[in-house]
Design a protein around this motif. Sequence first.
Motif, PDB file in Angstrom:
ATOM      1  N   PHE A   7       2.904  -2.251 -11.959  1.00 53.40           N
ATOM      2  CA  PHE A   7       2.987  -2.383 -10.501  1.00 53.40           C
ATOM      3  C   PHE A   7       4.387  -2.017 -10.010  1.00 53.40           C
ATOM      4  CE2 PHE A   7       3.981  -5.041  -6.771  1.00 53.40           C
ATOM      5  CZ  PHE A   7       3.069  -4.501  -5.878  1.00 53.40           C
ATOM      6  N   GLU A   8       5.412  -2.516 -10.677  1.00 55.15           N
ATOM      7  CA  GLU A   8       6.794  -2.224 -10.281  1.00 55.15           C
ATOM      8  C   GLU A   8       7.103  -0.733 -10.415  1.00 55.15           C
ATOM      9  OE1 GLU A   8       9.065  -4.863 -12.715  1.00 55.15           O
ATOM     10  OE2 GLU A   8       8.728  -6.577 -11.400  1.00 55.15           O
ATOM     11  N   GLU A   9       6.597  -0.104 -11.472  1.00 57.36           N
ATOM     12  CA  GLU A   9       6.808   1.338 -11.655  1.00 57.36           C
ATOM     13  C   GLU A   9       6.156   2.130 -10.522  1.00 57.36           C
ATOM     14  OE1 GLU A   9       5.301   2.446 -15.488  1.00 57.36           O
ATOM     15  OE2 GLU A   9       6.829   1.299 -16.565  1.00 57.36           O
ATOM     16  N   GLU A  10       4.934   1.776 -10.193  1.00 58.34           N
ATOM     17  CA  GLU A  10       4.208   2.474  -9.134  1.00 58.34           C
ATOM     18  C   GLU A  10       4.872   2.241  -7.776  1.00 58.34           C
ATOM     19  OE1 GLU A  10       1.863   4.669  -9.739  1.00 58.34           O
ATOM     20  OE2 GLU A  10       1.828   4.168 -11.871  1.00 58.34           O
ATOM     21  N   LEU A  11       5.375   1.047  -7.553  1.00 56.10           N
ATOM     22  CA  LEU A  11       6.076   0.739  -6.308  1.00 56.10           C
ATOM     23  C   LEU A  11       7.370   1.545  -6.209  1.00 56.10           C
ATOM     24  CD1 LEU A  11       5.866  -0.989  -3.781  1.00 56.10           C
ATOM     25  CD2 LEU A  11       7.132  -2.774  -4.983  1.00 56.10           C
ATOM     26  N   ASN A  12       8.082   1.687  -7.311  1.00 49.08           N
ATOM     27  CA  ASN A  12       9.310   2.498  -7.324  1.00 49.08           C
ATOM     28  C   ASN A  12       9.001   3.965  -7.048  1.00 49.08           C
ATOM     29  OD1 ASN A  12      11.124   0.405  -7.718  1.00 49.08           O
ATOM     30  ND2 ASN A  12      10.966   0.522  -9.949  1.00 49.08           N
ATOM     31  N   LYS A  13       7.896   4.461  -7.566  1.00 50.70           N
ATOM     32  CA  LYS A  13       7.484   5.837  -7.292  1.00 50.70           C
ATOM     33  C   LYS A  13       7.229   6.018  -5.800  1.00 50.70           C
ATOM     34  CE  LYS A  13       5.257   6.779 -11.739  1.00 50.70           C
ATOM     35  NZ  LYS A  13       3.951   7.030 -12.399  1.00 50.70           N
ATOM     36  N   LEU A  14       6.583   5.020  -5.200  1.00 51.22           N
ATOM     37  CA  LEU A  14       6.310   5.079  -3.768  1.00 51.22           C
ATOM     38  C   LEU A  14       7.612   5.098  -2.966  1.00 51.22           C
ATOM     39  CD1 LEU A  14       4.314   5.040  -1.408  1.00 51.22           C
ATOM     40  CD2 LEU A  14       4.298   2.543  -1.575  1.00 51.22           C
ATOM     41  N   LYS A  15       8.553   4.268  -3.346  1.00 56.01           N
ATOM     42  CA  LYS A  15       9.849   4.236  -2.649  1.00 56.01           C
ATOM     43  C   LYS A  15      10.568   5.575  -2.767  1.00 56.01           C
ATOM     44  CE  LYS A  15      10.586  -0.732  -3.061  1.00 56.01           C
ATOM     45  NZ  LYS A  15      11.378  -1.800  -3.687  1.00 56.01           N
ATOM     46  N   THR A  16      10.502   6.195  -3.941  1.00 54.90           N
ATOM     47  CA  THR A  16      11.135   7.497  -4.150  1.00 54.90           C
ATOM     48  C   THR A  16      10.487   8.551  -3.256  1.00 54.90           C
ATOM     49  OG1 THR A  16      11.678   6.941  -6.439  1.00 54.90           O
ATOM     50  CG2 THR A  16      11.654   9.277  -5.866  1.00 54.90           C
ATOM     51  N   LYS A  97       1.119  13.534   1.431  1.00 51.85           N
ATOM     52  CA  LYS A  97      -0.131  13.394   0.672  1.00 51.85           C
ATOM     53  C   LYS A  97       0.107  12.539  -0.578  1.00 51.85           C
ATOM     54  CE  LYS A  97      -3.525  16.041  -1.899  1.00 51.85           C
ATOM     55  NZ  LYS A  97      -3.707  17.263  -2.654  1.00 51.85           N
ATOM     56  N   LYS A  98       1.186  12.838  -1.297  1.00 49.07           N
ATOM     57  CA  LYS A  98       1.496  12.073  -2.505  1.00 49.07           C
ATOM     58  C   LYS A  98       1.802  10.614  -2.169  1.00 49.07           C
ATOM     59  CE  LYS A  98       3.221  15.869  -5.360  1.00 49.07           C
ATOM     60  NZ  LYS A  98       4.402  16.475  -5.972  1.00 49.07           N
ATOM     61  N   SER A  99       2.494  10.374  -1.059  1.00 52.49           N
ATOM     62  CA  SER A  99       2.810   9.007  -0.631  1.00 52.49           C
ATOM     63  C   SER A  99       1.540   8.228  -0.317  1.00 52.49           C
ATOM     64  CB  SER A  99       3.702   9.017   0.613  1.00 52.49           C
ATOM     65  OG  SER A  99       4.975   9.491   0.321  1.00 52.49           O
ATOM     66  N   THR A 100       0.618   8.872   0.347  1.00 45.58           N
ATOM     67  CA  THR A 100      -0.647   8.217   0.684  1.00 45.58           C
ATOM     68  C   THR A 100      -1.407   7.837  -0.589  1.00 45.58           C
ATOM     69  OG1 THR A 100      -0.764   9.444   2.752  1.00 45.58           O
ATOM     70  CG2 THR A 100      -2.817   8.476   1.945  1.00 45.58           C
ATOM     71  N   GLU A 101      -1.464   8.771  -1.532  1.00 46.76           N
ATOM     72  CA  GLU A 101      -2.139   8.493  -2.801  1.00 46.76           C
ATOM     73  C   GLU A 101      -1.440   7.366  -3.551  1.00 46.76           C
ATOM     74  OE1 GLU A 101      -2.049  12.309  -4.714  1.00 46.76           O
ATOM     75  OE2 GLU A 101      -3.668  13.105  -3.468  1.00 46.76           O
ATOM     76  N   GLN A 102      -0.100   7.400  -3.556  1.00 49.89           N
ATOM     77  CA  GLN A 102       0.670   6.373  -4.260  1.00 49.89           C
ATOM     78  C   GLN A 102       0.502   5.010  -3.590  1.00 49.89           C
ATOM     79  OE1 GLN A 102       2.083   7.100  -7.130  1.00 49.89           O
ATOM     80  NE2 GLN A 102       2.802   5.030  -7.458  1.00 49.89           N
ATOM     81  N   ARG A 103       0.468   4.998  -2.253  1.00 47.92           N
ATOM     82  CA  ARG A 103       0.287   3.746  -1.516  1.00 47.92           C
ATOM     83  C   ARG A 103      -1.083   3.142  -1.847  1.00 47.92           C
ATOM     84  NH1 ARG A 103       1.218   5.704   3.168  1.00 47.92           N
ATOM     85  NH2 ARG A 103       3.458   5.405   3.060  1.00 47.92           N
ATOM     86  N   ASP A 104      -2.100   4.006  -1.933  1.00 54.41           N
ATOM     87  CA  ASP A 104      -3.438   3.530  -2.300  1.00 54.41           C
ATOM     88  C   ASP A 104      -3.438   2.940  -3.704  1.00 54.41           C
ATOM     89  OD1 ASP A 104      -4.370   4.340   0.160  1.00 54.41           O
ATOM     90  OD2 ASP A 104      -5.302   6.185  -0.589  1.00 54.41           O
ATOM     91  N   LYS A 105      -2.724   3.583  -4.598  1.00 53.93           N
ATOM     92  CA  LYS A 105      -2.632   3.112  -5.980  1.00 53.93           C
ATOM     93  C   LYS A 105      -1.984   1.721  -6.034  1.00 53.93           C
ATOM     94  CE  LYS A 105      -1.758   5.956  -9.972  1.00 53.93           C
ATOM     95  NZ  LYS A 105      -0.870   6.959 -10.569  1.00 53.93           N
ATOM     96  N   VAL A 106      -0.895   1.563  -5.299  1.00 53.58           N
ATOM     97  CA  VAL A 106      -0.186   0.277  -5.262  1.00 53.58           C
ATOM     98  C   VAL A 106      -1.084  -0.801  -4.655  1.00 53.58           C
ATOM     99  CG1 VAL A 106       1.757  -0.950  -4.169  1.00 53.58           C
ATOM    100  CG2 VAL A 106       2.146   1.270  -5.264  1.00 53.58           C
TER     101      VAL A 106
END
Length: 128
Positions: A7-16, A97-106
């Motif tokens: 979860f923390e890794e995916e959240l960091n990806k979203l922040k990036t 697009k990538k942010s939206t996908e990452q947000r959904d993942k988180v």
Amino acid sequence: MAELTKFEEELNKLKTLEKDREKYFSSRQEMEMRLTESRNVKAELDLMDADSKVYKLIGAVLVRQDLEEARSTVEKRLEFIESEIKRVEASIADVVKKSTEQRDKVMNIQKSFQMAQQAAVAAQQQKK
């Protein structure tokens, strides 16, 4: 515990991705200002007569430049800036697009945490 790390890794990806998006927006805004400035210069050059004197600022020195050369230079600059704006807008669309996908993942990971927590609470209540 592994789920929390993921979860923390995916959240960091979203922040990036969000930081990248802001960087692209800033870049586009700067290019829009340069485009406006260059269009104003082009408009001024178009108003000039063929025998008008044009000077170009190079460092701290004004150097005389041919009017047609100045027009050509400004035209090329406009084309370059417009192509850069298109490139940045494509990058913005990609990162959005990538942010939206990452947000959904988180959010899905968060939902699974909540469901696991609710299941644990329900199991504890059944034991009582």
